[in-house]
Design a protein around this motif. Structure first.
Motif: not given
Length: 307
Positions: A8-11, A15-21, A41-45, A61-65
């Motif tokens: 995830m690029v840009g948190v 991102a927190r409301d929609q992408h991460l869930p 993102v908590e718990g991830l690099p 493999n991929a990124v989401s901006l």
């Protein structure tokens, strides 16, 4: 098939409301890292740049901006150069030429580029498109009014150059109408209202043209009380109405159809399908209309705005 290893690029808020869930609910993806200068993102690099991410993440493999659109072209270009599939939050970039360049880069690299328009995944949009397919449109009205302080608290960038101002939400309406109308949509004129201390409009009125019919759109970033995300399309068979950002459909003579909000889960399902098929989905029509409105606009200065 192995899960798609995604960063995830840009948190920020979206991102927190929609992408991460949505990512967490899709077993075709494995979220492995994030790129963000303020957190992650908590718990991830967490990395500060795409280059740092790529160097430390073999097998990615991929990124989401989901960064602000200003500066997103460079991020996406770096990801494509590293052989990564790219999903772009709307608006996909700050200009048409940036999107065109990214599409060409993705094609050369053999990776997927997905310009996502989340409102098109709202429950009522596809049924609306199907119903309108054989109808003659006789009129169109768009009312897209929301409170910038509620949905974009303290986000100064949205009223800066490249931030789109009221077109940041307004482009969602344009993404819907370009998806559902059976004829091409054009901007005939526009009035943009920009606070005297800002560089992007806080309200806009658009004059539209569809086939042999006229239409209008009103975008307002200062709506208090109930929020309005409504589209009405007059046809030779009656008036179609989309409410709540496209999630509730009303057809002439039929019971309204409420729908579940699954926009972002739908986008990630689409992204996974595109990657599996080795295809891209790059649609610039909503961004073209915003650019046309800027070109054709009459500009008004209004009172200063502060968050």
């Amino acid at each position: 098939m192995a899960a798609i290893r995604l960063a995830m690029v840009g948190v920020g808020k979206i991102a927190r409301d929609q992408h991460l869930p949505a990512i967490a609910g899709n077993d075709r993806f494995d979220l492995v890292a994030s790129v963000d200068r303020k957190g992650g993102v908590e718990g991830l690099p967490v990395f500060r740049t795409i280059d740092e991410l790529v160097a430390a993440s073999p097998g990615l493999n991929a990124v989401s901006l989901a960064t602000p659109s200003a500066g997103r072209h460079a991020l996406a270009a770096s990801a494509i150069a590293a052989g990564l599939h790219v999903m772009l939050e709307k608006p996909p970039a700050t200009s048409l030429s940036e999107v065109d360049d990214l599409a060409a880069r993705a094609k050369r690299a053999g990776v997927t580029l997905f310009t996502s328009w989340h409102s098109r995944a709202a429950a009522g949009v596809e049924p609306a498109r199907a119903w309108l397919a054989d109808k003659r449109v006789t009129g169109l009205r768009v009312n897209w009014r929301e409170d910038i302080r509620r949905w974009h608290p303290g986000q100064e960038w949205i009223l800066a150059p490249g931030g789109f101002g009221v077109f940041d939400p307004g482009i969602n309406a344009l993404s819907i109408v370009t998806a559902i109308l059976p004829d091409a949509l054009f901007i005939e004129g526009a009035t943009l209202r920009t606070p005297e201390n800002r560089d992007a409009p806080i309200a806009a009125s658009l004059a539209l043209h569809i086939g042999d019919a006229a239409g209008s759109a009103e975008f307002d970033f200062l709506q208090t009380g109930p929020q309005s995300w409504d589209i009405e399309v007059d046809t030779d068979a009656g008036t179609l109405k989309l409410h709540e950002g496209g999630s509730r459909l009303e057809l002439p003579g039929e019971t309204p159809r409420p729908g579940e909000n699954r926009e972002y889960p739908g986008l990630y399902a689409r992204f996974a399908d595109l990657i599996a098929a080795g295809r891209s989905d790059v649609d610039i029509r909503p961004l073209q209309l915003v650019a046309d409105a800027m070109l054709l606009a009459r500009h008004e200065r209004v009172d200063a705005f502060s968050f």
